[in-house]
Design a protein around this motif. Sequence first.
Motif, short mmCIF file in Angstrom:
data_model
loop_
_atom_site.label_atom_id
_atom_site.label_comp_id
_atom_site.label_asym_id
_atom_site.label_seq_id
_atom_site.Cartn_x
_atom_site.Cartn_y
_atom_site.Cartn_z
N VAL A 1 -10.47 6.25 -0.04
CA VAL A 1 -9.18 6.31 -0.72
C VAL A 1 -8.38 5.03 -0.45
O VAL A 1 -7.74 4.48 -1.33
CB VAL A 1 -8.40 7.58 -0.29
CG1 VAL A 1 -6.95 7.53 -0.73
CG2 VAL A 1 -9.09 8.82 -0.84
N LYS A 2 -8.49 4.54 0.77
CA LYS A 2 -7.77 3.30 1.13
C LYS A 2 -8.34 2.10 0.37
O LYS A 2 -7.60 1.33 -0.22
CB LYS A 2 -7.85 3.07 2.64
CG LYS A 2 -7.03 1.90 3.12
CD LYS A 2 -7.04 1.82 4.63
CE LYS A 2 -6.11 0.73 5.13
NZ LYS A 2 -6.01 0.75 6.60
N SER A 3 -9.65 1.95 0.37
CA SER A 3 -10.25 0.78 -0.27
C SER A 3 -10.26 0.91 -1.80
O SER A 3 -10.05 -0.08 -2.50
CB SER A 3 -11.67 0.55 0.24
OG SER A 3 -12.53 1.61 -0.11
N GLU B 1 -3.00 4.90 1.63
CA GLU B 1 -3.17 5.33 3.03
C GLU B 1 -2.86 6.82 3.13
O GLU B 1 -1.80 7.27 2.72
CB GLU B 1 -2.23 4.53 3.93
CG GLU B 1 -2.39 4.80 5.39
CD GLU B 1 -3.64 4.19 5.99
OE1 GLU B 1 -4.26 4.82 6.86
OE2 GLU B 1 -4.01 3.07 5.59
N LEU B 2 -3.82 7.58 3.69
CA LEU B 2 -3.61 9.00 3.91
C LEU B 2 -3.15 9.22 5.34
O LEU B 2 -3.83 8.80 6.29
CB LEU B 2 -4.90 9.78 3.66
CG LEU B 2 -5.43 9.75 2.23
CD1 LEU B 2 -6.74 10.53 2.13
CD2 LEU B 2 -4.40 10.31 1.26
N MET C 1 0.84 -1.18 0.00
CA MET C 1 0.00 0.00 0.00
C MET C 1 0.89 1.24 0.00
O MET C 1 1.86 1.33 0.72
CB MET C 1 -0.91 0.00 1.23
CG MET C 1 -1.82 1.20 1.27
SD MET C 1 -3.08 1.15 2.56
CE MET C 1 -3.97 -0.33 2.12
N LYS C 2 0.51 2.21 -0.82
CA LYS C 2 1.24 3.47 -0.92
C LYS C 2 0.71 4.45 0.12
O LYS C 2 -0.44 4.37 0.54
CB LYS C 2 1.05 4.04 -2.33
CG LYS C 2 1.89 5.26 -2.61
CD LYS C 2 1.70 5.73 -4.04
CE LYS C 2 2.43 7.07 -4.20
NZ LYS C 2 2.12 7.70 -5.47
N ASN C 3 1.57 5.36 0.57
CA ASN C 3 1.17 6.41 1.52
C ASN C 3 1.26 7.78 0.86
O ASN C 3 2.14 8.01 0.04
CB ASN C 3 2.08 6.42 2.75
CG ASN C 3 1.95 5.17 3.58
OD1 ASN C 3 0.91 4.55 3.63
ND2 ASN C 3 3.02 4.80 4.24
N GLU C 4 0.36 8.66 1.26
CA GLU C 4 0.43 10.08 0.91
C GLU C 4 0.24 10.85 2.21
O GLU C 4 -0.48 10.39 3.10
CB GLU C 4 -0.65 10.49 -0.09
CG GLU C 4 -0.42 10.03 -1.50
CD GLU C 4 0.57 10.89 -2.28
OE1 GLU C 4 1.19 11.82 -1.72
OE2 GLU C 4 0.72 10.61 -3.49
N VAL C 5 0.85 12.02 2.30
CA VAL C 5 0.79 12.81 3.52
C VAL C 5 -0.05 14.07 3.29
O VAL C 5 0.17 14.81 2.33
CB VAL C 5 2.20 13.19 4.01
CG1 VAL C 5 2.13 14.03 5.28
CG2 VAL C 5 3.02 11.92 4.26
N ILE C 6 -1.00 14.28 4.18
CA ILE C 6 -1.87 15.46 4.15
C ILE C 6 -1.17 16.58 4.91
O ILE C 6 -0.73 16.37 6.04
CB ILE C 6 -3.21 15.15 4.85
CG1 ILE C 6 -3.93 14.00 4.17
CG2 ILE C 6 -4.09 16.40 4.92
CD1 ILE C 6 -5.08 13.43 4.99
N ASN C 7 -1.08 17.76 4.28
CA ASN C 7 -0.47 18.89 4.98
C ASN C 7 -1.44 20.04 5.22
O ASN C 7 -1.11 21.01 5.87
CB ASN C 7 0.79 19.39 4.27
CG ASN C 7 0.48 20.10 2.97
OD1 ASN C 7 -0.60 19.94 2.40
ND2 ASN C 7 1.43 20.87 2.48
#
Length: 104
Positions: A69-71, A76-77, A1-7
């Motif tokens: 977004v995950k499913s 993963e946010l 699973m890829k991750n992205e970061v919310i800022n």
Amino acid sequence: MKNEVINKIVVNDQNELLLKLIGQGSPTYQYVYREAVGVYWDENQIAFKSTPIREWTVYDWFFHIKDIVKSGLNLELLIDEKATWENITNEEKNKIKNALQQQV
């Protein structure tokens, strides 16, 4: 699973919740709309967003977007520690942060 970061987490003038990412995102994020549950990718703002908030709270929409977004995208946010919050009450902000801490 890829991750992205919310800022940045913001409720805009259209009363939509936007979860803005640090990176540039991916062209494939646009396909989140196919889940047909009111979650969209805004390429111009590099953000996932809700439809206008009506019955649900910011808390409800935040976790709905995160789950879809995950499913739907296998993504993963995560929230950056220094993320900014705009037009969101301290009550909603704290409720979201507390819930995220419970998930760890």
